[in-house]
Design an enzyme around this catalytic site. Structure first.
Site, PDB file in Angstrom:
ATOM      1  N   GLY A  11      -3.383  -4.714   0.021  1.00  0.00           N
ATOM      2  CA  GLY A  11      -2.209  -4.844  -0.857  1.00  0.00           C
ATOM      3  C   GLY A  11      -0.936  -5.000  -0.043  1.00  0.00           C
ATOM      4  O   GLY A  11      -0.765  -4.339   0.972  1.00  0.00           O
ATOM      5  N   ARG A  72      -7.753  -9.981   0.176  1.00  0.00           N
ATOM      6  CA  ARG A  72      -8.901  -9.077   0.275  1.00  0.00           C
ATOM      7  C   ARG A  72     -10.087 -10.013   0.509  1.00  0.00           C
ATOM      8  O   ARG A  72     -10.316 -10.924  -0.277  1.00  0.00           O
ATOM      9  CB  ARG A  72      -9.054  -8.268  -1.010  1.00  0.00           C
ATOM     10  N   ASP A 103      -6.497   1.593   4.513  1.00  0.00           N
ATOM     11  CA  ASP A 103      -7.694   2.116   5.188  1.00  0.00           C
ATOM     12  C   ASP A 103      -8.848   1.115   5.193  1.00  0.00           C
ATOM     13  O   ASP A 103      -9.640   1.086   6.134  1.00  0.00           O
ATOM     14  CB  ASP A 103      -8.124   3.477   4.617  1.00  0.00           C
ATOM     15  N   THR A 125       0.703   0.515   3.231  1.00  0.00           N
ATOM     16  CA  THR A 125       0.245   0.550   1.836  1.00  0.00           C
ATOM     17  C   THR A 125       1.161   1.465   1.043  1.00  0.00           C
ATOM     18  O   THR A 125       1.530   2.535   1.544  1.00  0.00           O
ATOM     19  CB  THR A 125      -1.206   1.044   1.689  1.00  0.00           C
ATOM     20  N   ASP A 127       0.353   3.252  -1.260  1.00  0.00           N
ATOM     21  CA  ASP A 127      -0.388   4.438  -1.722  1.00  0.00           C
ATOM     22  C   ASP A 127      -0.196   5.663  -0.821  1.00  0.00           C
ATOM     23  O   ASP A 127      -0.405   6.790  -1.264  1.00  0.00           O
ATOM     24  CB  ASP A 127      -1.895   4.129  -1.790  1.00  0.00           C
ATOM     25  N   ASP A 129      -2.086   6.703   1.514  1.00  0.00           N
ATOM     26  CA  ASP A 129      -3.357   7.447   1.467  1.00  0.00           C
ATOM     27  C   ASP A 129      -4.181   7.301   2.746  1.00  0.00           C
ATOM     28  O   ASP A 129      -5.385   7.540   2.744  1.00  0.00           O
ATOM     29  CB  ASP A 129      -4.183   6.966   0.262  1.00  0.00           C
ATOM     30  N   ARG A 171      -3.952   4.145  -6.249  1.00  0.00           N
ATOM     31  CA  ARG A 171      -5.416   4.108  -6.137  1.00  0.00           C
ATOM     32  C   ARG A 171      -5.950   5.517  -6.357  1.00  0.00           C
ATOM     33  O   ARG A 171      -5.654   6.111  -7.374  1.00  0.00           O
ATOM     34  CB  ARG A 171      -5.822   3.544  -4.782  1.00  0.00           C
TER      35      ARG A 171
END
Ligand code: ADP
Ligand code: F6P
Length: 319
Positions: A11, A72, A103, A125, A127, A129, A171
């Site tokens: 993303g 992707r 990741d 990202t 996120d 994460d 996510r």
């Protein structure tokens, strides 16, 4: 190290352009040829690789998205795909690679590393994460965008005495929901890292109403459930007037904040220095306020943990 390349993958995130700019300019400053790989791993497979110049990264530090574009790529996940990618790098004589992504992208980078390519990862990202770093490029901008939207939503919730349920991205992680919820004064924050009961949320809303606060904001992370589900439960069981807002891709784009430009610039330069110093196989990270690096393997053993003290704080401030 004579030739390096940079790609963005997964993303897009605001601040990726600052990282690309830093990789290119630090590389050129150090006397290295820098190439841009377009469209992430998919572009690498297709050999979509062009030389970068000082000018090709001019006027991009303030732009969201990624000038190199991203993708992707299912093909790249296969052994065959990774071998093709390495062939392409060899065709261009590229002896070092910088991957900016999440990741998933780091998994791909690690696999190239295992096959002998010196690769450095930069966490990018919204996120936030990624294991092994407290911060990923794009998070600060995404949170700021979400807060700006929630502030506006609050005006209408107030005027109409409604409950608004706002769904944010992330996510499987609740970082965006937690930060956006806490900083916008949301009455309830629902994140994957903490269990919740719809009765408790209703009780909070009722407490507010009992002291004359007729509107409320609930922020829900996409990793828990759809905002619509929360809205339906509150409407059907408790007869509340609710509205749903899914912020979606609004959070991914937009002008990067100063913080994302700063971290992007620092991480981009660090990635080049690592390659030059023979430290391929590492990711750049941000820990305890410092730019650091660690191996992909080391990072993989760690878990990115949300700061639950912030969740407790939000609970105590939204009574
Ligand atoms: P992000 O990097 O933001 O987490 P994805 O999970 O979609 O986004 O990963 C981006 C790309 O990285 C994937 O499309 C794929 O090409 C590559 N990738 C992801 N996981 C792996 C894996 N286990 N092995 C090799 N490549 C992977
Ligand atoms: O990883 C960033 C992210 O925006 C997540 O928050 C979200 O779940 C996902 O990407 C959406 O992916 P796509 O762009 O493929 O719809």
């Amino acid at each position: 190290m004579r030739k390096i390349a940079v790609l963005t993958s997964g993303g897009d995130a605001p601040g990726m352009n600052a990282a690309i700019r830093a990789v290119v300019r630090r590389g050129i400053y150090k006397g290295i040829d820098v190439f841009g790989i377009h469209n992430g791993y998919e572009g690498l497979l297709e050999g979509h690789i062009t030389p970068m110049t000082l000018g090709s990264v001019g006027d991009i530090i303030h732009r969201g998205g990624t000038i190199l574009r991203t993708s992707r790529s299912e093909r790249f996940k296969t052994e065959e795909g990774q071998k093709t990618a390495i062939k392409q790098l060899n065709n261009y004589g590229i002896d070092g690679l910088v991957v900016v992504g999440g990741d998933g992208s780091f998994n791909g980078a690690r696999k190239l590393g295992e096959k002998g390519v010196p690769v450095v990862g930069i966490p990018g990202t919204i996120d936030n994460d990624i294991a092994g770093t407290d911060y990923s490029i794009g998070f600060n901008t995404a949170v700021s965008t979400a807060i700006d939207a929630i502030d506006k939503i609050r005006d209408t919730a107030f005027s109409h005495e409604r409950t608004s349920v706002v769904e944010v991205m992330g996510r499987g992680a609740g970082d965006i929901a937690l930060w956006a919820g806490l900083c916008s004064g949301a009455e309830s924050i629902i994140i994957p890292e903490a269990s919740y009961r719809i009765e408790d949320i209703f009780e909070r809303i009722t407490c507010g109403r009992n002291r004359g606060k007729m509107h409320s904001i609930i922020v829900v992370a996409e990793g828990v459930c759809r905002a619509e589900e929360i809205s339906v439960a509150l409407r059907e069981r408790f007869k509340l007037d609710t509205r749903v807002i899914v912020l979606g891709y609004l959070q991914r784009g937009g002008t990067p904040t100063a913080y994302d430009r700063m971290i992007g610039s620092q991480m981009g330069a660090k990635a080049v220095d690592l390659l030059i110093d023979g430290h391929g196989g590492n990711m750049v990270g941000f820990n305890s306020g410092k730019i650091v690096y660690k191996s992909f393997e080391q990072a993989e053993k760690q878990v990115h943990e949300i700061d639950m003290s912030l969740y407790q704080l939000a609970q105590t401030l939204s009574i």
